[in-house]
Design an enzyme around this catalytic site. Sequence first.
Site: not given
Length: 484
Positions: A240, A177-178
């Site tokens: 996110h 998950d960036h």
Amino acid sequence: MVSRVIPVEPFDLVIFGGTGDLARRKILPGLFRRFRAGQMPEGSRIIGAARGNLETSAYRDLVRGGIQEFGGSESSDGDSLAAFLDSLQYVSIDATGEGGWQSLAGLVRPDVIKAFYFSVAPSLFGALAERLHMHGIADPESRIVVEKPFGRDLDSARALNHTLAEHFREEQIYRIDHYLGKETVQNLMAVRFGNILFEPLWNNHYVDHIQITVAETVGVEGRGEYYDKSGAMRDMVQNHLMQLLCLIAMEPPAQFEAGAVRDEKLKVIRALRPVPAHHIVRGQYDADGDQPSYREEAGNPRSFTESFIAIRAEIANWRWSGVPFYLRTGKKLRARHSEIAVVFKDLPHSIFEGDQARHRNILSIRLQPNEGIDLTVTIKEPGPGGMRLVDVPLDMTFATALGEDGKDVPDAYERLIMDVIRGNQTLFMRGDEVEAAWAWTDPLIAGWERRNDVPKLYDPGSAGPDDSLMLLHREGRRWREIKG
């Protein structure tokens, strides 16, 4: 300011989907920047793998174009770019068949760290995992990186976890998950757990509420077909925003180590209360002049998919009981803006009168743009005329504090990929985390589908549907402004 370089061992990184958009825009430009920073030791190699029938020279040309377009000013370093491209290889591969796998097996070396980045549709994860083992390419020390979406509900997430577990142990799987690779997100943990100033205040005695906003100015554009099957809840909230919520709310882990951190995050997800219908607002952007509506961009004139969602959530534990967490995300909003705001309570007693008494401390963690942290404090306005109070930020913008124009702050993908090579899973989701997040999310989705709820229309360039304001207004609160 020059970033401290932590060396890694030589590696082979195979990027499945190596000619795709994510590889060109993020993965390969990020690797080039780490190469220039000295974090790709001599002998390390990157192997692109995709369906296209390309020679390695043609693949290097494609990567050069991607780095020049998306790599920023550093792409002008011709010597470094040439040296980086020399480390690239390419193999044409059939993810669901047998074509190319023997060639890949001949390229990947047995005596280096081996990582495999699945930058492909989740439907291919199982086939790739199976063939990596069938052809003896992966070993017990290999790592795989999987992109979201990791399932579209609890059942599919469990099935995907089971498929990967047939070939890889949990400690080999890196669910990326960036958002967790952003400098500010990691600094959130440093601020909380590295400073005695904040941790004593991080509870329901001092915090009035917390807002988490991820706003985008773009619409669904070319992703309409995918997005219409997912919506803002599946695309953003389940992963996110859930991860940001966990980091802001979790208990201090016993140590800064992957297992301990992820244990505490899991406790937060499992403590989330069910959300009643009146604490959820869904929206869908309308047309505006020559700007198409969501339905037009998605190609579905009867779509009830949300492009905006706002949720009032609560965590049922001792630390956060009674503190609302307001989550908000959407497309075609006023500005590109991502922020976590910790809004502290009013003073128990103010010596000032009238408007002078109404001031609150707010800790704002900005994820984009201009990553940084600021703390709003109250001071006296300079000059004569009595005691006039104003709120001012104590600002730490990373681009200013950590290097000229932020050049020395690594991109999220750069950091996370190098963590994979180092074997550090702290900033990656564990399988039980993903399943727990879906277990909380699924009933919300099932509820509005059962009620046949229709998203509220909102104007592009606004802050979302008016109904979302009422989530806070009816409790005497208000959303923070969405600003770039």
